[in-house]
Design a protein around this motif. Structure first.
Motif, PDB file in Angstrom:
ATOM      1  N   ARG A  61      -5.369   8.333   5.537  1.00  0.00           N
ATOM      2  CA  ARG A  61      -4.696   9.660   5.640  1.00  0.00           C
ATOM      3  C   ARG A  61      -3.731   9.701   6.871  1.00  0.00           C
ATOM      4  NH1 ARG A  61      -6.523  13.011   1.567  1.00  0.00           N
ATOM      5  NH2 ARG A  61      -8.071  12.335   0.242  1.00  0.00           N
ATOM      6  N   LYS A  62      -3.887   9.044   7.668  1.00  0.00           N
ATOM      7  CA  LYS A  62      -3.132   8.944   8.909  1.00  0.00           C
ATOM      8  C   LYS A  62      -1.464   8.640   8.399  1.00  0.00           C
ATOM      9  CE  LYS A  62      -1.890   5.922  12.903  1.00  0.00           C
ATOM     10  NZ  LYS A  62      -2.114   4.863  13.706  1.00  0.00           N
ATOM     11  N   ASP A  63      -1.525   7.996   6.959  1.00  0.00           N
ATOM     12  CA  ASP A  63       0.110   8.152   6.609  1.00  0.00           C
ATOM     13  C   ASP A  63       0.741   9.411   6.684  1.00  0.00           C
ATOM     14  OD1 ASP A  63      -0.612   5.329   6.241  1.00  0.00           O
ATOM     15  OD2 ASP A  63      -0.828   5.642   4.089  1.00  0.00           O
ATOM     16  N   TYR A  64      -0.053  10.693   6.475  1.00  0.00           N
ATOM     17  CA  TYR A  64       0.820  11.659   6.352  1.00  0.00           C
ATOM     18  C   TYR A  64       0.281  12.800   7.428  1.00  0.00           C
ATOM     19  CZ  TYR A  64      -3.576  13.441   3.773  1.00  0.00           C
ATOM     20  OH  TYR A  64      -4.822  13.788   3.565  1.00  0.00           O
ATOM     21  N   TYR A 112     -11.616   9.906  11.138  1.00  0.00           N
ATOM     22  CA  TYR A 112     -11.444   8.324  10.943  1.00  0.00           C
ATOM     23  C   TYR A 112     -11.055   8.448   9.425  1.00  0.00           C
ATOM     24  CZ  TYR A 112     -12.624   3.591  10.012  1.00  0.00           C
ATOM     25  OH  TYR A 112     -12.759   2.147   9.600  1.00  0.00           O
ATOM     26  N   SER A 113      -9.973   7.816   9.130  1.00  0.00           N
ATOM     27  CA  SER A 113      -9.533   7.399   7.774  1.00  0.00           C
ATOM     28  C   SER A 113      -9.030   6.105   7.918  1.00  0.00           C
ATOM     29  CB  SER A 113      -8.367   8.652   7.500  1.00  0.00           C
ATOM     30  OG  SER A 113      -7.711   8.115   6.369  1.00  0.00           O
ATOM     31  N   PRO A 114      -9.743   4.902   7.471  1.00  0.00           N
ATOM     32  CA  PRO A 114      -9.211   3.788   7.593  1.00  0.00           C
ATOM     33  C   PRO A 114      -8.338   3.253   6.414  1.00  0.00           C
ATOM     34  CG  PRO A 114     -11.196   3.650   6.710  1.00  0.00           C
ATOM     35  CD  PRO A 114     -11.037   5.195   6.834  1.00  0.00           C
ATOM     36  N   SER A 115      -7.762   2.038   6.869  1.00  0.00           N
ATOM     37  CA  SER A 115      -6.738   1.591   5.929  1.00  0.00           C
ATOM     38  C   SER A 115      -7.533   0.869   4.948  1.00  0.00           C
ATOM     39  CB  SER A 115      -5.732   0.469   6.547  1.00  0.00           C
ATOM     40  OG  SER A 115      -5.079   0.971   7.542  1.00  0.00           O
ATOM     41  N   LEU A 116      -7.079   1.162   3.490  1.00  0.00           N
ATOM     42  CA  LEU A 116      -7.862   0.485   2.491  1.00  0.00           C
ATOM     43  C   LEU A 116      -8.430  -0.886   2.343  1.00  0.00           C
ATOM     44  CD1 LEU A 116      -7.910   1.732  -1.058  1.00  0.00           C
ATOM     45  CD2 LEU A 116      -7.478  -0.732  -0.842  1.00  0.00           C
ATOM     46  N   GLU A 117      -7.160  -1.786   2.803  1.00  0.00           N
ATOM     47  CA  GLU A 117      -7.274  -2.987   2.711  1.00  0.00           C
ATOM     48  C   GLU A 117      -8.576  -3.790   4.010  1.00  0.00           C
ATOM     49  OE1 GLU A 117      -3.308  -4.136   2.599  1.00  0.00           O
ATOM     50  OE2 GLU A 117      -3.635  -5.192   0.319  1.00  0.00           O
ATOM     51  N   ASN A 118      -8.840  -2.913   4.770  1.00  0.00           N
ATOM     52  CA  ASN A 118      -9.734  -3.073   5.873  1.00  0.00           C
ATOM     53  C   ASN A 118     -11.059  -2.741   5.538  1.00  0.00           C
ATOM     54  OD1 ASN A 118      -7.682  -4.285   7.397  1.00  0.00           O
ATOM     55  ND2 ASN A 118      -7.471  -2.206   8.703  1.00  0.00           N
ATOM     56  N   VAL A 119     -11.267  -1.869   4.498  1.00  0.00           N
ATOM     57  CA  VAL A 119     -12.728  -1.353   4.238  1.00  0.00           C
ATOM     58  C   VAL A 119     -13.212  -1.716   2.562  1.00  0.00           C
ATOM     59  CG1 VAL A 119     -12.816   0.210   5.935  1.00  0.00           C
ATOM     60  CG2 VAL A 119     -11.708   0.924   3.871  1.00  0.00           C
ATOM     61  N   TRP A 120     -12.192  -2.180   1.832  1.00  0.00           N
ATOM     62  CA  TRP A 120     -12.731  -2.502   0.359  1.00  0.00           C
ATOM     63  C   TRP A 120     -12.103  -3.789   0.202  1.00  0.00           C
ATOM     64  CZ3 TRP A 120     -16.566   0.065  -1.374  1.00  0.00           C
ATOM     65  CH2 TRP A 120     -16.717   1.342  -0.837  1.00  0.00           C
ATOM     66  N   LYS A 121     -12.881  -4.734  -0.533  1.00  0.00           N
ATOM     67  CA  LYS A 121     -12.357  -5.980  -0.850  1.00  0.00           C
ATOM     68  C   LYS A 121     -11.726  -5.862  -2.335  1.00  0.00           C
ATOM     69  CE  LYS A 121     -16.056  -8.739   1.368  1.00  0.00           C
ATOM     70  NZ  LYS A 121     -17.296  -9.521   1.464  1.00  0.00           N
ATOM     71  N   ASN A 122     -10.883  -6.836  -2.705  1.00  0.00           N
ATOM     72  CA  ASN A 122     -10.213  -6.784  -4.047  1.00  0.00           C
ATOM     73  C   ASN A 122     -11.525  -6.807  -5.082  1.00  0.00           C
ATOM     74  OD1 ASN A 122      -7.786  -6.371  -2.823  1.00  0.00           O
ATOM     75  ND2 ASN A 122      -7.161  -8.682  -3.197  1.00  0.00           N
ATOM     76  N   VAL A 123     -11.375  -6.398  -6.186  1.00  0.00           N
ATOM     77  CA  VAL A 123     -12.351  -6.357  -7.260  1.00  0.00           C
ATOM     78  C   VAL A 123     -11.812  -7.159  -8.492  1.00  0.00           C
ATOM     79  CG1 VAL A 123     -13.798  -5.206  -8.693  1.00  0.00           C
ATOM     80  CG2 VAL A 123     -13.171  -4.141  -6.538  1.00  0.00           C
ATOM     81  N   THR A 124     -12.523  -8.100  -8.710  1.00  0.00           N
ATOM     82  CA  THR A 124     -12.421  -8.816  -9.960  1.00  0.00           C
ATOM     83  C   THR A 124     -12.735  -8.216 -11.124  1.00  0.00           C
ATOM     84  OG1 THR A 124     -12.490 -11.001  -8.925  1.00  0.00           O
ATOM     85  CG2 THR A 124     -12.367 -11.129 -11.111  1.00  0.00           C
ATOM     86  N   HIS A 125     -11.984  -7.615 -12.033  1.00  0.00           N
ATOM     87  CA  HIS A 125     -12.001  -6.583 -13.117  1.00  0.00           C
ATOM     88  C   HIS A 125     -12.705  -7.514 -14.379  1.00  0.00           C
ATOM     89  CE1 HIS A 125     -11.284  -2.641 -11.299  1.00  0.00           C
ATOM     90  NE2 HIS A 125     -10.642  -3.418 -10.564  1.00  0.00           N
ATOM     91  N   ARG A 126     -13.368  -6.901 -15.159  1.00  0.00           N
ATOM     92  CA  ARG A 126     -13.554  -7.316 -16.771  1.00  0.00           C
ATOM     93  C   ARG A 126     -12.274  -6.982 -17.338  1.00  0.00           C
ATOM     94  NH1 ARG A 126     -16.397  -2.927 -16.188  1.00  0.00           N
ATOM     95  NH2 ARG A 126     -16.375  -1.261 -17.856  1.00  0.00           N
ATOM     96  N   GLU A 127     -12.055  -7.909 -18.315  1.00  0.00           N
ATOM     97  CA  GLU A 127     -11.023  -7.397 -19.265  1.00  0.00           C
ATOM     98  C   GLU A 127     -10.962  -5.842 -19.670  1.00  0.00           C
ATOM     99  OE1 GLU A 127      -8.981  -8.894 -23.392  1.00  0.00           O
ATOM    100  OE2 GLU A 127     -10.495 -10.059 -22.477  1.00  0.00           O
ATOM    101  N   ALA A 128      -9.907  -5.239 -19.984  1.00  0.00           N
ATOM    102  CA  ALA A 128      -9.896  -4.040 -20.520  1.00  0.00           C
ATOM    103  C   ALA A 128     -10.496  -3.886 -21.745  1.00  0.00           C
ATOM    104  CB  ALA A 128      -8.470  -3.487 -20.298  1.00  0.00           C
ATOM    105  N   GLU A 129     -11.112  -2.770 -21.963  1.00  0.00           N
ATOM    106  CA  GLU A 129     -11.601  -2.515 -23.487  1.00  0.00           C
ATOM    107  C   GLU A 129     -10.408  -2.767 -24.406  1.00  0.00           C
ATOM    108  OE1 GLU A 129     -14.356  -0.966 -20.335  1.00  0.00           O
ATOM    109  OE2 GLU A 129     -12.171  -1.017 -20.820  1.00  0.00           O
ATOM    110  N   LYS A 130     -10.585  -3.303 -25.466  1.00  0.00           N
ATOM    111  CA  LYS A 130      -9.531  -3.121 -26.544  1.00  0.00           C
ATOM    112  C   LYS A 130      -9.766  -1.886 -27.454  1.00  0.00           C
ATOM    113  CE  LYS A 130      -7.951  -7.461 -26.148  1.00  0.00           C
ATOM    114  NZ  LYS A 130      -8.516  -8.086 -25.173  1.00  0.00           N
ATOM    115  N   GLY A 131      -8.825  -1.845 -28.339  1.00  0.00           N
ATOM    116  CA  GLY A 131      -8.566  -0.328 -28.943  1.00  0.00           C
ATOM    117  C   GLY A 131      -7.525   0.598 -28.692  1.00  0.00           C
ATOM    118  N   ASP A 132      -6.760   1.297 -29.853  1.00  0.00           N
ATOM    119  CA  ASP A 132      -6.186   2.202 -29.460  1.00  0.00           C
ATOM    120  C   ASP A 132      -6.583   3.714 -29.577  1.00  0.00           C
ATOM    121  OD1 ASP A 132      -3.636   3.750 -29.375  1.00  0.00           O
ATOM    122  OD2 ASP A 132      -2.591   2.553 -31.147  1.00  0.00           O
TER     123      ASP A 132
END
Length: 350
Positions: free
Chosen positions: A246-249, A283-303
């Protein structure tokens, strides 16, 4: 959706689908990379208004994620609660990007070839609703209908996959709704602009599809109805790369470095949206310093698309909204601070 045989497509279209999946995955690593990709696309195709709206809303998603590691919520929520809520926010952010961004890339290819490729949407698990909306845009260039179509699509897409997901419903919405609904800042969407100015809207019921779509309409109205305001927000976004902090703004109140002293009890720092004299920044940290990238399961199918009545949201209600949110946001911060202080006092008494 019916089973599709991609092998039956012309080789040019098969290569195109492969390229789109690869490019989308490359940008879908985390909230920061997604948010940047939306803005980069909007710079190239400013007629696709949702790309900029999506960029600004995605910024807010990133701020919500880092709040979970920031000044107040680390005191108010347990680690398990914060991890669960992050998983909920991250899944939604990831899902929307992997659905919306391929649409943008196919649109760009359509421009390049001077013919629409929207018939390929089903191969990317994109709703038939959006195939109709994009084909209409190709002919009419109606930016409002396209933007509202995307708002309807993304929120409906989320509804079954995240909002109605039994796990998230039990562990997040039913648990956090009471804690975060009015007290915390998760439901406030902020559009920074100018010198420390804010506009935006508050979402009253996160769990309501109707309310989320109506919020999208209001946010679009605020952002795009006045050209000068749009330019101000765009200039701000262009000059302030998204970090998740939130330091960005508001760098006068937030810092991405923790200025707190371990072991010292929390002291009130805010008064009327200003730091008290001598107070350390929040304190408002930068995202990439406090959360690791997540490996996602495939998106659920269906319309998700079943009923054309949802197209009623495509109508322009012609209403204007002033977007005043600074006072409300300031009160939110002060309530958060008091809640954090009270929680600390109660834990000491225990």
């Amino acid at each position: 959706m019916t089973s599709l045989n991609e092998e039956s497509l012309p080789i040019v279209e098969r290569k195109l689908l492969k390229q789109i999946r690869s490019t989308t995955a490359e940008h879908n690593l985390n909230n920061v990379t997604r948010t940047k990709a939306y803005l980069d696309f909007y710079k190239q195709q400013p007629e696709i208004h949702w790309a900029f709206l999506g960029h600004m809303v995605s910024r807010n998603g990133g701020w919500n994620m880092t709040d979970l590691k920031g000044e107040f919520l680390t005191r108010l929520l347990s680690k398990k609660e914060r991890d669960t809520f992050f998983a909920f926010l991250e899944r939604g952010n990831w899902l929307i990007f992997q659905d919306a961004f391929p649409q943008f890339l196919l649109y760009q290819e359509s421009l390049k070839w001077n013919k629409p490729f929207f018939h390929l949407f089903p191969y990317l698990n994109i709703s038939t609703f959006m195939e109709t909306i994009w084909n209409n845009f190709w002919k009419s260039h109606d930016t409002y209908v396209l933007t509202m179509g995307l708002v309807i699509n993304e929120q409906s897409y989320l509804e079954k996959r995240v909002i109605q997901n039994p796990q998230y419903k039990k562990e997040v919405l039913d648990t956090f709704e009471f804690k975060l609904h009015e007290l915390f800042s998760f439901n406030q969407i902020l559009f920074p602009y100018g010198n420390k100015k804010l506009a935006g809207q508050t979402l009253q019921q996160f769990g309501s599809l109707n309310e989320r779509i109506l919020l999208g309409k209001r946010l679009y109205s605020i952002l795009f109805k006045e050209r000068d305001f749009l330019n101000d927000v765009y200039q701000w976004a262009f000059q302030h790369p998204h970090t998740g902090s939130r330091k960005d703004y508001w760098p006068h109140i937030f810092n991405n470095v923790n200025e707190g002293i371990p072991g010292f009890s929390y002291q009130l720092r805010l008064k009327s949206c200003q730091l008290r004299k001598g107070a350390r920044k929040l304190y408002s940290p930068s995202l990439e310093n406090v959360w690791k990238n997540v490996t996602h399961r495939e998106a659920e199918k269906g319309d998700w698309f079943e009923d054309w009545q949802i197209a009623d949201y495509l109508k322009d209600d012609q209403e204007s909204y002033n977007g005043e949110i600074k006072n409300e946001y300031c009160k939110t911060l002060e309530r958060l601070e008091l809640a954090a202080l009270a929680k600390k006092a109660i834990s000491i008494l225990d």
